[in-house]
Design an enzyme around this catalytic site. Sequence first.
Site, PDB file in Angstrom:
ATOM      1  CB  CYS A   3      -0.914  -0.016   1.221  1.00 13.98           C
ATOM      2  SG  CYS A   3      -1.775   1.540   1.485  1.00 13.98           S
ATOM      3  CB  CYS A   6       0.959   1.139   4.392  1.00 15.38           C
ATOM      4  SG  CYS A   6      -0.665   0.803   5.118  1.00 15.38           S
ATOM      5  CG  ASP A  29      -2.084  15.185  -3.660  1.00 13.29           C
ATOM      6  OD1 ASP A  29      -3.029  14.473  -3.268  1.00 13.29           O
ATOM      7  OD2 ASP A  29      -1.566  15.070  -4.795  1.00 13.29           O
ATOM      8  CG  HIS A  45      -4.501  -0.467   5.027  1.00 14.57           C
ATOM      9  ND1 HIS A  45      -3.982   0.186   3.935  1.00 14.57           N
ATOM     10  CD2 HIS A  45      -5.564  -1.182   4.563  1.00 14.57           C
ATOM     11  CE1 HIS A  45      -4.682  -0.135   2.860  1.00 14.57           C
ATOM     12  NE2 HIS A  45      -5.654  -0.959   3.215  1.00 14.57           N
ATOM     13  N   GLY A  92     -13.855   8.073  -7.470  1.00 15.69           N
ATOM     14  CA  GLY A  92     -12.574   8.533  -8.002  1.00 15.69           C
ATOM     15  C   GLY A  92     -11.385   8.214  -7.112  1.00 15.69           C
ATOM     16  CB  THR A  94      -6.255   6.956  -7.628  1.00 18.23           C
ATOM     17  OG1 THR A  94      -5.684   7.957  -6.781  1.00 18.23           O
ATOM     18  CG2 THR A  94      -7.160   7.611  -8.658  1.00 18.23           C
ATOM     19  CG  HIS A  97      -4.085   3.946   3.617  1.00 20.34           C
ATOM     20  ND1 HIS A  97      -3.088   3.194   4.238  1.00 20.34           N
ATOM     21  CD2 HIS A  97      -4.527   4.821   4.545  1.00 20.34           C
ATOM     22  CE1 HIS A  97      -2.950   3.609   5.498  1.00 20.34           C
ATOM     23  NE2 HIS A  97      -3.809   4.612   5.694  1.00 20.34           N
ATOM     24  CG  HIS A  99      -6.774   9.273   0.716  1.00 18.33           C
ATOM     25  ND1 HIS A  99      -6.924   8.011   0.195  1.00 18.33           N
ATOM     26  CD2 HIS A  99      -6.997  10.128  -0.319  1.00 18.33           C
ATOM     27  CE1 HIS A  99      -7.207   8.097  -1.100  1.00 18.33           C
ATOM     28  NE2 HIS A  99      -7.268   9.377  -1.430  1.00 18.33           N
TER      29      HIS A  99
HETATM   30  P1  5GP Z   1      -7.495   9.820  -4.514  1.00 19.95           P
HETATM   31  O1  5GP Z   1      -7.571  10.103  -5.981  1.00 19.95           O
HETATM   32  O2  5GP Z   1      -7.303   8.343  -4.231  1.00 19.95           O
HETATM   33  O3  5GP Z   1      -8.576  10.429  -3.692  1.00 19.95           O
HETATM   34  O4  5GP Z   1      -6.189  10.571  -4.013  1.00 19.95           O
HETATM   35  C1  5GP Z   1      -4.914  10.051  -4.057  1.00 19.95           C
HETATM   36  C2  5GP Z   1      -3.979  11.225  -4.008  1.00 19.95           C
HETATM   37  O5  5GP Z   1      -2.689  10.753  -3.694  1.00 19.95           O
HETATM   38  C3  5GP Z   1      -3.877  11.994  -5.318  1.00 19.95           C
HETATM   39  O6  5GP Z   1      -4.276  13.330  -5.115  1.00 19.95           O
HETATM   40  C4  5GP Z   1      -2.406  11.871  -5.685  1.00 19.95           C
HETATM   41  O7  5GP Z   1      -1.883  13.045  -6.257  1.00 19.95           O
HETATM   42  C5  5GP Z   1      -1.743  11.548  -4.360  1.00 19.95           C
HETATM   43  N1  5GP Z   1      -0.543  10.754  -4.487  1.00 19.95           N
HETATM   44  C6  5GP Z   1      -0.381   9.635  -5.240  1.00 19.95           C
HETATM   45  N2  5GP Z   1       0.854   9.151  -5.090  1.00 19.95           N
HETATM   46  C7  5GP Z   1       1.505   9.985  -4.222  1.00 19.95           C
HETATM   47  C8  5GP Z   1       2.831  10.000  -3.671  1.00 19.95           C
HETATM   48  O8  5GP Z   1       3.675   9.143  -3.952  1.00 19.95           O
HETATM   49  N3  5GP Z   1       3.124  11.021  -2.818  1.00 19.95           N
HETATM   50  C9  5GP Z   1       2.215  11.970  -2.482  1.00 19.95           C
HETATM   51  N4  5GP Z   1       2.609  12.938  -1.644  1.00 19.95           N
HETATM   52  N5  5GP Z   1       0.951  11.982  -2.973  1.00 19.95           N
HETATM   53  C10 5GP Z   1       0.605  11.002  -3.828  1.00 19.95           C
HETATM   54 ZN    ZN Z   2      -2.322   1.394   3.665  1.00 16.81          ZN
END
Ligand code: 5GP
Ligand code: ZN
Length: 111
Positions: A3, A6, A29, A45, A92, A94, A97, A99
Amino acid sequence: MDCLFCKIIAGEIPSTKVYEDDAVYAFRDINPQAPEHIVLVPKTHMDSANDITEDNISNVTAIWRAIPKIAKELHFAENGYRVINNCGEDGGQTVNHLHFHLLGGRKFTDF
Ligand code: 5GP
Ligand code: ZN
């Protein structure tokens, strides 16, 4: 478990930390959608909001306790901010975990 968040919590993947306590880790982010874009995760998690139960909802309380602290610390509390949770495919999400996105530093007009 494989993850991404994680691994970020464990320090195996670098992140820019803005806040941490026993239950919560918050970091910037990597692809910010606003001047301030912080991701808050429970250290324990769980895949998504669908996994929230009476037994683990204290993690969500801890995240909401942290949100205004961070907004005040980063000086956008007074102007306001937006908090978003994306859940599952239609939501949406991605990274699987749980958040919350904390977005500030600009006005959000669209829903
Ligand atoms: P989701 O689309 O799942 O709600 O948000 C996932 C967020 O994680 C996205 O806004 C993406 O930019 C951020 N993200 C993905 N990979 C990484 C990473 O390796 N580091 C950081 N700081 N943010 C990440
Ligand atoms: Zn996790």
